[in-house]
Design a protein around this motif. Structure first.
Motif, PDB file in Angstrom:
ATOM      1  N   UNK A 190      -3.821 -23.293 -26.264  1.00  0.00           N
ATOM      2  CA  UNK A 190      -4.624 -22.172 -26.732  1.00  0.00           C
ATOM      3  C   UNK A 190      -5.272 -22.504 -28.074  1.00  0.00           C
ATOM      4  N   UNK A 191      -6.500 -22.100 -28.266  1.00  0.00           N
ATOM      5  CA  UNK A 191      -7.232 -22.396 -29.502  1.00  0.00           C
ATOM      6  C   UNK A 191      -6.947 -21.306 -30.540  1.00  0.00           C
ATOM      7  N   UNK A 192      -5.701 -21.274 -30.970  1.00  0.00           N
ATOM      8  CA  UNK A 192      -5.277 -20.233 -31.906  1.00  0.00           C
ATOM      9  C   UNK A 192      -6.031 -20.361 -33.222  1.00  0.00           C
ATOM     10  N   UNK A 193      -6.290 -21.607 -33.639  1.00  0.00           N
ATOM     11  CA  UNK A 193      -6.983 -21.803 -34.913  1.00  0.00           C
ATOM     12  C   UNK A 193      -8.378 -21.206 -34.892  1.00  0.00           C
ATOM     13  N   UNK A 194      -9.001 -21.147 -33.720  1.00  0.00           N
ATOM     14  CA  UNK A 194     -10.316 -20.520 -33.612  1.00  0.00           C
ATOM     15  C   UNK A 194     -10.202 -19.001 -33.517  1.00  0.00           C
ATOM     16  N   UNK A 195      -9.137 -18.517 -32.885  1.00  0.00           N
ATOM     17  CA  UNK A 195      -8.940 -17.072 -32.748  1.00  0.00           C
ATOM     18  C   UNK A 195      -8.801 -16.409 -34.106  1.00  0.00           C
ATOM     19  N   UNK A 196      -8.233 -17.116 -35.078  1.00  0.00           N
ATOM     20  CA  UNK A 196      -8.063 -16.558 -36.418  1.00  0.00           C
ATOM     21  C   UNK A 196      -9.385 -16.460 -37.181  1.00  0.00           C
ATOM     22  N   UNK A 197     -10.381 -17.250 -36.768  1.00  0.00           N
ATOM     23  CA  UNK A 197     -11.652 -17.273 -37.479  1.00  0.00           C
ATOM     24  C   UNK A 197     -12.431 -15.986 -37.207  1.00  0.00           C
ATOM     25  N   UNK A 198     -12.693 -15.241 -38.249  1.00  0.00           N
ATOM     26  CA  UNK A 198     -13.342 -13.942 -38.120  1.00  0.00           C
ATOM     27  C   UNK A 198     -12.375 -12.785 -38.098  1.00  0.00           C
ATOM     28  N   UNK A 199     -11.067 -13.062 -38.021  1.00  0.00           N
ATOM     29  CA  UNK A 199     -10.061 -12.002 -37.959  1.00  0.00           C
ATOM     30  C   UNK A 199      -9.615 -11.541 -39.339  1.00  0.00           C
ATOM     31  N   UNK A 200     -10.116 -12.174 -40.399  1.00  0.00           N
ATOM     32  CA  UNK A 200      -9.908 -11.702 -41.773  1.00  0.00           C
ATOM     33  C   UNK A 200      -8.433 -11.603 -42.156  1.00  0.00           C
ATOM     34  N   UNK A 201      -7.621 -12.538 -41.657  1.00  0.00           N
ATOM     35  CA  UNK A 201      -6.206 -12.547 -42.011  1.00  0.00           C
ATOM     36  C   UNK A 201      -5.350 -11.575 -41.240  1.00  0.00           C
ATOM     37  N   UNK A 202      -5.921 -10.877 -40.278  1.00  0.00           N
ATOM     38  CA  UNK A 202      -5.191  -9.855 -39.519  1.00  0.00           C
ATOM     39  C   UNK A 202      -4.237 -10.456 -38.495  1.00  0.00           C
ATOM     40  N   UNK A 203      -4.562 -11.667 -38.007  1.00  0.00           N
ATOM     41  CA  UNK A 203      -3.742 -12.299 -36.975  1.00  0.00           C
ATOM     42  C   UNK A 203      -2.786 -13.345 -37.542  1.00  0.00           C
ATOM     43  N   UNK A 204      -3.079 -13.867 -38.707  1.00  0.00           N
ATOM     44  CA  UNK A 204      -2.266 -14.917 -39.300  1.00  0.00           C
ATOM     45  C   UNK A 204      -2.955 -15.483 -40.520  1.00  0.00           C
ATOM     46  N   UNK A 205      -2.297 -16.427 -41.184  1.00  0.00           N
ATOM     47  CA  UNK A 205      -2.810 -16.975 -42.438  1.00  0.00           C
ATOM     48  C   UNK A 205      -3.117 -18.461 -42.263  1.00  0.00           C
ATOM     49  N   UNK A 206      -4.357 -18.850 -42.527  1.00  0.00           N
ATOM     50  CA  UNK A 206      -4.682 -20.268 -42.572  1.00  0.00           C
ATOM     51  C   UNK A 206      -3.977 -20.899 -43.777  1.00  0.00           C
ATOM     52  N   UNK A 207      -3.287 -22.005 -43.537  1.00  0.00           N
ATOM     53  CA  UNK A 207      -2.634 -22.748 -44.609  1.00  0.00           C
ATOM     54  C   UNK A 207      -3.332 -24.076 -44.873  1.00  0.00           C
ATOM     55  N   UNK A 208      -3.791 -24.687 -43.799  1.00  0.00           N
ATOM     56  CA  UNK A 208      -4.395 -26.028 -43.877  1.00  0.00           C
ATOM     57  C   UNK A 208      -5.394 -26.127 -42.733  1.00  0.00           C
ATOM     58  N   UNK A 209      -6.588 -26.648 -42.992  1.00  0.00           N
ATOM     59  CA  UNK A 209      -7.652 -26.616 -41.992  1.00  0.00           C
ATOM     60  C   UNK A 209      -8.313 -27.977 -41.859  1.00  0.00           C
ATOM     61  N   UNK A 210      -8.577 -28.393 -40.617  1.00  0.00           N
ATOM     62  CA  UNK A 210      -9.363 -29.586 -40.328  1.00  0.00           C
ATOM     63  C   UNK A 210     -10.780 -29.140 -39.985  1.00  0.00           C
ATOM     64  N   UNK A 211     -11.772 -29.662 -40.705  1.00  0.00           N
ATOM     65  CA  UNK A 211     -13.156 -29.219 -40.546  1.00  0.00           C
ATOM     66  C   UNK A 211     -14.054 -30.409 -40.256  1.00  0.00           C
TER      67      UNK A 211
END
Length: 325
Positions: A165-186
């Protein structure tokens, strides 16, 4: 002993925020383990957490949470790959600082953003370089803290990753409501300068392969600009807006002509118009309108069952502040 004192044993605490974001205390964890401990403490004590970076690009309802969790101290650039064209950075890295470092390597993330790298991913706001889409399209993977206090890894460092599942993409646009980004590969591209050229017929500029086309409306005055490679005229576009209007991709400029407001910007090809000084509720009968600032409730004007299912999976205790009221 007050729970505030207990949190202070886990991580650095400071006085809470006021204005549109109200928190009793703000915490500044310096490790992923501290983030996990704070979340688990919040679950145990039935507390609400509002994640943020600098809190400079707040979108959504006014916040009244127990704990503001800042990623400010998670601010390391971990890896820059010139060969594979990716960067790995912690969520608290200042995005402009990251952009300057990448420029010294002849690389860039083709977006303009003022805030942290985690905020860049969480808000998922398009850049004026509209041909490059949204931040979500450039995220390769991430380490994430869930509402259970779990630290999970989702995605990879290359575009070839496709399993799970692309959980890291699901969090994008969710404004911290689903979880907290700690470290990101861009994902990265070679660095390039750009400038703006006013145009009358934007279809002619497609042949020049522009980086984007935007339309700016002030009152009844509409100007269309192509974003072109190379040196030239640059102008400032406001960073904060009252509302976003979501419309059919390719129809942004046509819709813009119907909108009455003080100032609007249409991002051609991204299906988004951002405005100040418009009648939000009046426009909702025609379009999906997201109220961005100074709203107590119903900021977004719609709900999706899918995002509720994700919430129940990633944050079943509802620890992260509910932005979708």
């Amino acid at each position: 002993m007050d729970w505030v004192d207990e949190v202070g044993k886990i991580s650095e605490t400071r006085e809470g925020s006021s204005s549109n974001v109200i928190t009793r205390i703000n915490v500044f964890p310096s490790s992923y383990e501290e983030v996990s401990e704070i979340i688990k403490f919040a679950i145990k004590n039935n507390l609400k957490i509002y994640p943020f970076g600098k809190n400079s690009n707040h979108i959504g309802p006014n916040v009244n949470a127990d704990i503001g969790l800042s990623t400010e101290k998670l601010n390391r650039i971990i890896d820059i790959s010139e060969e594979d064209l990716y960067v790995t950075a912690q969520a608290g890295v200042d995005f402009q600082y990251l952009s300057n470092v990448l420029k010294s390597h002849g690389l860039q993330i083709p977006f303009l953003y003022s805030g942290t790298t985690g905020g860049f991913a969480s808000t998922n706001l398009p850049s004026i370089l509209t041909w490059y889409g949204y931040p979500k399209d450039w995220l390769l993977g991430a380490k994430i803290a869930t509402g259970l206090g779990e630290i999970i890894k989702s995605g990879s460092k290359t575009t070839k990753f496709s399993s799970g599942y692309k959980i890291w993409k699901a969090l994008s646009g969710a404004l911290g409501w689903l979880g907290i980004y700690l470290e990101i590969n861009i994902r990265l591209i070679p660095y390039q300068n750009f400038h703006f050229e006013e145009i009358k017929n934007y279809e002619e500029y497609f042949k020049r392969r522009p980086l984007g086309i935007i339309s700016v409306k002030e009152g009844n005055n509409i100007k269309i600009y192509a974003v072109i490679r190379g040196e030239g005229k640059i102008f400032e576009i406001p960073k904060k807006y009252d509302a976003s209007i979501v419309t059919v991709r390719g129809k942004e400029i046509d819709v813009l002509k119907e909108i009455e407001g003080d100032y609007c910007v249409a991002y051609y090809g991204n299906g988004l118009i951002r405005c100040n000084g418009i009648d939000v509720e009046g426009l909702r009968s025609q379009f999906v309108v997201i109220k961005e600032r100074n709203c107590a409730s119903n900021c977004f004007g719609y709900n999706y069952e899918a995002i509720s299912m994700l919430k129940n999976s990633l944050d079943p205790n509802g620890i992260f502040f509910n932005i979708f009221q």
